[in-house]
Each structure stands twice: as structure tokens, then as C-alpha cells.
Design a protein around this motif. Structure first.
Motif, short mmCIF file in Angstrom:
data_model
loop_
_atom_site.label_atom_id
_atom_site.label_comp_id
_atom_site.label_asym_id
_atom_site.label_seq_id
_atom_site.Cartn_x
_atom_site.Cartn_y
_atom_site.Cartn_z
N GLY A 63 1.90 -12.84 37.04
CA GLY A 63 0.45 -13.44 37.47
C GLY A 63 -0.33 -13.51 38.97
O GLY A 63 -0.66 -14.05 39.02
N THR A 64 0.86 -13.07 39.87
CA THR A 64 0.48 -13.23 41.22
C THR A 64 0.19 -11.97 41.85
O THR A 64 0.84 -10.76 41.25
N ILE A 65 -0.51 -11.24 42.80
CA ILE A 65 -1.02 -10.61 43.59
C ILE A 65 0.72 -9.98 44.70
O ILE A 65 0.53 -10.71 45.65
N ILE A 66 1.27 -9.27 44.53
CA ILE A 66 2.22 -9.32 45.69
C ILE A 66 2.35 -7.77 46.66
O ILE A 66 3.38 -7.41 47.42
N PHE A 67 1.30 -6.97 46.14
CA PHE A 67 1.06 -6.07 47.12
C PHE A 67 -0.22 -5.78 47.43
O PHE A 67 -1.13 -5.68 45.70
N ASP A 68 -0.80 -4.91 47.79
CA ASP A 68 -2.70 -5.02 48.47
C ASP A 68 -2.47 -4.13 49.00
O ASP A 68 -2.38 -4.50 50.74
#
Length: 250
Positions: free
Chosen positions: A224-229
Motif C-alpha cells: 500500500g505504499t509507493i516505494i519506487f517512482d
């Protein structure tokens, strides 16, 4: 120019499952963004929150400067006109023709009576034929959608989404049930048409190599978390292993 702005998005389901944890990201007009991550990471919840098939617990979603999370039913109907949705399971009406399925993309622009009796304009019908030509299916127009192969049905779904004349397309695992060759065909059509028409697209995928081939931007989601963008070139093997919680093999 940013078409979508998501701030502090959280979704907790009734059973207590936290699907999204304070997610924030923006999407620029014309981007072809792909979200990757394990099953249950929250990818589908992100897409379904954007068009409010899922009601977020908290946070803000601005689409073309319109707040989605607090929109009324009437406002949401207008917003959804400009958001095409493509599903893993196609979501076609299998007993009706391919052409009619594409025309159903225009229902959001029609009043209830005309929509119920299928009174589509000549303009809409001409546009539907043009879209079927773009996805290579004019020869299948009068067949029932259920008679088509999975790949063909997904091309109908793409044409239906395009019939809305959307500013944004959301594609939730559009190639998950397809073989590699058919998957490539679907992604080629989706990428090419969005690129040609300047449509912003957000796609959920399991297939990392496919994501790297097509994405202008990749978002990696874990629990539930963005860890790469970042870009495809920035997505290293160690980043992939981190997203999918795999241990490095030494």
C-alpha cells in the motif's frame, strides 16, 4: 501540466485491511505510467479510487482540478466520462455485438431514455467504426462479443474506452489473462493510440519486463505504499527485488 494529483490517499476496507497508506503522486498529461507490485500490494485499489469504484478512506484526488473523493453522483458521472476504464476481465456485454459494445462508451453522454433504447447518433456510429479500424476489428463488428478470443475482446474494451474520448485511461491488469504474443499486441495498441491521441494512461501490470518496455514512468507499490517512482532505466534489479520483497541471490 498535471492532469491528476493524488495527496495522502489512504484506503482501509471494512475488514480492517489497509490497502493504501498515505499515497501521494502526480501524473502529467500524456504520461504512460505503469504501476507494478505483488498481488495485494494495492495497485487495483489505486486505480479504482481514482474513478471512485472504491471510496477512499481519506486523502484527495484531483482530476483536471476537480476533486473526485467528495464529488456528488452527478459530478462523478461527468468526471467519469473523461476516464476510460479497461479491466482484466474485459467487462463486455457478451451477448451483444462488438459494435454495440464500443458504442456503449458513449452512454455517459446520453440521457437515460436514449441510452436505454440504444439511440446512438450517426456521428457516434461513424466514430465507433473508426475505432474498430484502429484496433483491427472491423471484420468482427457484427459478431457477438462473447464469440471473440480474449485478445480480441480486450481490443474491443480499448475501443469502448476510447469512444468516451477520455483524457485519462485506467487499465487494470489488461494483459493478465493473455499469452505473451497477445499481450504484446494489446500493449502495442494501447500505447500507440494513447501516444497518437495525447491520452494519459495509467496501467497496472505484473510483468516487469513489459512495464520497462512501454512505460514513460514506473511506480512500484509494496504493502500500500509507493516505494519506487522513476523511469524504466532507473528500475534496477535490486529495486525490482525490493518491490517484490525478494532476497538478492549472491
Amino acid at each position: 501540466m498535471e492532469i491528476l494529483e493524488i495527496q495522502n490517499l489512504t484506503k482501509i476496507y471494512k475488514d480492517g485491511t489497509t490497502a493504501l497508506r498515505d499515497i501521494s503522486f502526480n501524473v502529467k498529461k500524456g504520461e504512460f505510467a505503469i504501476i507494478i507490485g505483488s498481488s495485494g500490494a494495492g495497485k487495483s485499489t489505486i486505480l479504482r479510487s481514482i474513478n471512485r469504484l472504491v471510496q477512499p478512506t481519506s486523502g484527495s484526488i484531483l482530476f483536471q482540478n476537480k476533486e473526485i473523493t467528495t464529488s456528488s453522483k452527478g459530478e462523478l458521472r461527468k468526471i467519469r466520462r473523461e476516464m476510460g476504464m479497461i479491466f482484466q476481465g474485459f467487462h463486455l456485454i457478451k451477448r451483444v455485438s462488438v459494435l454495440k459494445n464500443v458504442l456503449h462508451g458513449r452512454l455517459g453522454y446520453m440521457n437515460s431514455f436514449k441510452g436505454a433504447i440504444g439511440a446512438f447518433s450517426k456521428e457516434d456510429e461513424e466514430a465507433a467504426w473508426s475505432l474498430l479500424e484502429r484496433v483491427g476489428l472491423t471484420d468482427q463488428a457484427y459478431k457477438r462479443a462473447g464469440e471473440l478470443s480474449g485478445g480480441q475482446q480486450q481490443r474491443v474494451a480499448i475501443a469502448r474506452a476510447l469512444a468516451q474520448k477520455p483524457a485519462l485511461i485506467l487499465a487494470d491488469e489488461p494483459i493478465a489473462s493473455l499469452d505473451p504474443t497477445t499481450s504484446e499486441t494489446i500493449m502495442n495498441y494501447l500505447y500507440q493510440i494513447c501516444h497518437e491521441d495525447g491520452i494519459t494512461c495509467i496501467v497496472n501490470l505484473h510483468q516487469v519486463e513489459v512495464a520497462k518496455r512501454y512505460a514513460t514512468r514506473i511506480l512500484g507499490v509494496q504493502q500500500g505504499t509507493i516505494i519506487f517512482d522513476g523511469s524504466a532505466t532507473e528500475l534496477s534489479d535490486s529495486e525490482i527485488q525490493h518491490i517484490y520483497q525478494k532476497k538478492l541471490v549472491v
